[in-house]
Write a protein that holds these residues in place. Structure first.
Motif: not given
Lengths: 148, 167
Positions: A49-74
């Motif tokens: 279950t933890a593997s599934n939860l990690f797989a479902v949520t981790l890529p969105w963390m990467e996407l949001f944080a990556g976009l924020a760094l590109i844009v220059g916010v947060f």
């Protein structure tokens, strides 16, 4: 040395590289959660279950944080999150290299027979971690200067 | 609150947003996965299938269930294999299956597939191929040969010169 680490062009480069790398890394994982869950599970560090939860949520963390760094916010928040993730990645790869297990890295692609973990993937993550910590340091210093 | 405290809370907020979006997307997406579904099952599309750990696999072995080794034959012969296991390299499935078919149990009896442990693909692929052939009770022993041999369970290894038994 301090001057070099605080160079705004170096910080900009680190921020953009980190942002682009993580946005790119997130896309295939978001598209193929089942394959990514399998890669996570094969690291033998999380339950089913933890593997599934990690797989479902981790890529969105990467996407949001990556976009924020590109844009220059947060910048501080995003670099702190990505640096924490990179510490986890480095630990997971190191443990499995120590175990002698040959695994798909799951870094950028969920395709089977992709890149295996090795010293190169470890070095890549350590390099990204250094960039993340540099961006974090720059963001925190910037805040202090603004407050001062 | 200090700058570090605010930054930490902000990072947690990103984690929270990502978790909510990820879970909602997983729910509505056609590619979404069941959170309690076994990750290997999700990919290999086995149905029905079971994934065994070492004590469960040993129990099956003690019960006399047939074990099938999905690795290349060289590994089976010279690296060693679970005692009594049948070699059926999944990479040569089409040519090898007719040769071992008579040694396999009837399709309504249990079979355990294994390969080189976590991260190896052959056992789940072999289980899928056997399921296609009509075998309905196909298990995958995830730890495979490395965990079995480490546990000191009955094994066989063939010397390049002559056969030898261990365990």
């Amino acid at each position: 040395m301090k001057k070099l680490l605080g160079n705004r062009w170096l910080l900009l480069l680190c921020r953009l590289v980190l942002g682009v790398v993580f946005v790119y890394a997130s896309i295939d994982k978001i598209q193929h959660p089942a394959a990514f869950a399998k890669q996570v599970y094969n690291y033998q560090m999380l339950s089913v279950t933890a593997s599934n939860l990690f797989a479902v949520t981790l890529p969105w963390m990467e996407l949001f944080a990556g976009l924020a760094l590109i844009v220059g916010v947060f910048k501080g928040e995003s670099s702190l999150l990505l640096s924490t993730l990179l510490v986890i990645f480095v630990a997971a790869i190191s443990v499995n290299l120590y175990r002698g297990v040959n695994l798909d890295c799951g870094c950028f692609s969920t395709a089977e027979g992709g890149r295996s973990i090795g010293m190169l993937t470890l070095a890549q993550d350590v390099g990204l971690l250094a960039a993340g910590l540099l961006v974090l340091r720059g963001a925190m210093l910037g805040r202090r200067q603004l407050a001062g | 609150m200090s700058d570090w405290g605010k930054t930490f809370l902000g990072a947690l907020a990103i984690v929270g947003c990502a978790a909510v979006v990820g879970l909602v997307y997983n729910r509505v997406s056609e590619e979404g996965i069941g959170l309690t579904q076994h990750p290997l099952q999700a990919v290999s599309d086995l149905e029905p299938s079971w994934f065994l750990d070492t004590p469960q696999a040993k129990k099956k072995w003690d019960e006399g269930v047939t074990f099938v080794d999905a690795r290349a034959e060289d590994f089976y012969r010279y690296q060693g294999h679970i005692r009594g296991a049948i070699s059926l390299p999944v990479t040569e499935f089409d040519s090898a299956f007719p040769l071992v078919k008579d040694r396999l149990p009837p399709p309504d009896e249990e079979i355990v597939c294994y390969c080189s442990g976590f991260g190896c693909e052959e056992s789940t692929e072999l289980a899928r191929r056997l399921t296609e052939k009509g075998y309905r009770l196909v298990y995958v022993y995830e730890g495979g040969w490395p965990e079995w041999s480490e546990a000191g369970h009955p094994a066989e290894v063939e010397d390049a010169e002559e056969g030898e038994e261990t365990g």
